[in-house]
Design a protein around this motif. Structure first.
Motif, mmCIF file in Angstrom:
data_model
loop_
_atom_site.group_PDB
_atom_site.id
_atom_site.type_symbol
_atom_site.label_atom_id
_atom_site.label_comp_id
_atom_site.label_asym_id
_atom_site.label_seq_id
_atom_site.Cartn_x
_atom_site.Cartn_y
_atom_site.Cartn_z
ATOM 1 N N VAL A 71 0.809 -1.213 0.000
ATOM 2 C CA VAL A 71 0.000 0.000 0.000
ATOM 3 C C VAL A 71 0.844 1.266 0.000
ATOM 4 O O VAL A 71 0.539 2.235 -0.692
ATOM 5 C CB VAL A 71 -0.961 0.016 1.213
ATOM 6 C CG1 VAL A 71 -1.610 1.368 1.360
ATOM 7 C CG2 VAL A 71 -2.015 -1.065 1.044
ATOM 8 N N GLU A 72 1.943 1.234 0.748
ATOM 9 C CA GLU A 72 2.764 2.446 0.864
ATOM 10 C C GLU A 72 3.574 2.752 -0.390
ATOM 11 O O GLU A 72 4.314 3.728 -0.437
ATOM 12 C CB GLU A 72 3.682 2.355 2.081
ATOM 13 C CG GLU A 72 4.659 1.208 2.047
ATOM 14 C CD GLU A 72 4.052 -0.061 2.628
ATOM 15 O OE1 GLU A 72 4.738 -1.084 2.636
ATOM 16 O OE2 GLU A 72 2.879 -0.024 3.079
ATOM 17 N N ASP A 103 0.965 9.260 -2.018
ATOM 18 C CA ASP A 103 0.409 9.599 -0.716
ATOM 19 C C ASP A 103 -1.045 10.006 -0.872
ATOM 20 O O ASP A 103 -1.900 9.690 -0.052
ATOM 21 C CB ASP A 103 1.188 10.769 -0.099
ATOM 22 C CG ASP A 103 2.538 10.296 0.424
ATOM 23 O OD1 ASP A 103 2.744 9.060 0.502
ATOM 24 O OD2 ASP A 103 3.378 11.146 0.749
ATOM 25 N N GLN A 149 -3.220 6.984 -1.250
ATOM 26 C CA GLN A 149 -3.279 6.279 0.029
ATOM 27 C C GLN A 149 -4.233 6.984 0.980
ATOM 28 O O GLN A 149 -5.054 6.357 1.644
ATOM 29 C CB GLN A 149 -1.898 6.266 0.690
ATOM 30 C CG GLN A 149 -0.937 5.258 0.122
ATOM 31 C CD GLN A 149 0.355 5.248 0.918
ATOM 32 O OE1 GLN A 149 0.349 5.070 2.128
ATOM 33 N NE2 GLN A 149 1.472 5.448 0.240
ATOM 34 N N HIS A 150 -4.086 8.288 1.034
ATOM 35 C CA HIS A 150 -4.910 9.092 1.921
ATOM 36 C C HIS A 150 -6.394 8.957 1.568
ATOM 37 O O HIS A 150 -7.234 8.672 2.419
ATOM 38 C CB HIS A 150 -4.458 10.553 1.819
ATOM 39 C CG HIS A 150 -5.135 11.466 2.781
ATOM 40 N ND1 HIS A 150 -5.955 12.502 2.382
ATOM 41 C CD2 HIS A 150 -5.132 11.506 4.133
ATOM 42 C CE1 HIS A 150 -6.410 13.130 3.445
ATOM 43 N NE2 HIS A 150 -5.940 12.556 4.520
ATOM 44 N N SER A 177 -7.793 5.550 2.362
ATOM 45 C CA SER A 177 -8.013 5.280 3.778
ATOM 46 C C SER A 177 -9.391 5.759 4.240
ATOM 47 O O SER A 177 -10.006 5.148 5.102
ATOM 48 C CB SER A 177 -6.911 5.915 4.618
ATOM 49 O OG SER A 177 -7.029 7.322 4.623
ATOM 50 N N HIS A 203 -8.881 0.832 -1.510
ATOM 51 C CA HIS A 203 -7.493 0.404 -1.733
ATOM 52 C C HIS A 203 -6.879 1.255 -2.843
ATOM 53 O O HIS A 203 -7.477 1.401 -3.905
ATOM 54 C CB HIS A 203 -7.459 -1.078 -2.115
ATOM 55 C CG HIS A 203 -6.077 -1.653 -2.065
ATOM 56 N ND1 HIS A 203 -5.097 -1.322 -2.978
ATOM 57 C CD2 HIS A 203 -5.500 -2.512 -1.198
ATOM 58 C CE1 HIS A 203 -3.984 -1.963 -2.678
ATOM 59 N NE2 HIS A 203 -4.198 -2.687 -1.590
ATOM 60 N N PRO A 204 -5.683 1.819 -2.565
ATOM 61 C CA PRO A 204 -5.035 2.701 -3.540
ATOM 62 C C PRO A 204 -4.886 2.082 -4.926
ATOM 63 O O PRO A 204 -4.965 2.799 -5.931
ATOM 64 C CB PRO A 204 -3.691 3.014 -2.897
ATOM 65 C CG PRO A 204 -3.528 2.044 -1.784
ATOM 66 C CD PRO A 204 -4.899 1.708 -1.336
#
Lengths: 112, 112
Positions: A6-7, A11, A14-15, A18, B25-26
């Motif tokens: 995921v990382e 960003d 991802q943000h 979430s 999910h990204p």
DNA sequence: TAATAATGTCGTAAAAATACGTCATAAAAG
DNA sequence: CTTTTATGACGTATTTTTACGACATTATTA
């Protein structure tokens, strides 16, 4: 070795993901809905509204609290949970912006 | 016995949550974004755009496809994936409606 | 003060989601 | 026809999420 990837994404993505994820469970949607409907930020007896144990509800509450979508104010032995209006507005903006970006023009056709 | 309790909630909430979850999910957000930006529903080489193996990307694609948000058209050995415009609009409506319902009036205060 | 209530925390079991490698298959290329 | 290419399907390892019971703690109540 199945490590979380995921990382490795932006960003930004991802943000956004979430927050979508936080809304990805009916219990959490029910909590948000309940808090919005019963305008008087009722205490943790939200448990009675859900088909889950108190512990599990608490866990869902914590998730929402960690993201800042709700906040709990202790009043004696009880705790009043309520929506964090500012954060909820920011949430709408964030998710709305993403959704707004994934549209296609009307004249677009996949199987041309 | 930790059985899944998701089905104990309103169909409505379950349904809405499933869509939020799909966007949680990204990788899936990246896929949707990519399909929207490269308007020419490019084939499965979306894999090159993501830091994931082809198999995993395929899995994410399947999830989006199962929900109907994207559709794949086979062209020879290749497959063209693209957004399902109607479903995407329905998605916006559904999520927007939910988000619209969890607002509070300005004059509301939690810690009164 | 003792009993009851309301919560949060910890540990853990079970389920679901993620992530890949390997195979099988169908089409395109050589 | 043989060799790549592009995909989907299967099996499975790991991680995360979900769900609770058991405790500990802090306020009420009796």
């Amino acid at each position: 070795m199945t490590t979380a990837k995921v990382e490795l994404f932006d960003d930004d993505l991802q943000h956004t993901a979430s927050y979508f994820k936080a809304l990805g469970h009916p219990a959490r949607l029910a909590i948000l809905k309940y808090l919005a409907e019963s305008k008087s930020c009722i205490s943790g007896d939200i448990t009675n509204e859900l088909p889950l144990s108190r512990t599990t509800v608490n866990q869902h509450l914590s998730e929402l609290k960690n993201l800042g979508l709700i906040k709990g104010t202790t009043q004696g032995a009880k705790v009043n949970y309520c929506l964090n209006t500012e954060k909820v507005m920011a949430l709408k903006q964030l998710l709305g912006d993403f959704l707004g970006a994934i549209t296609l023009p009307d004249n677009f056709s996949c199987n041309k």
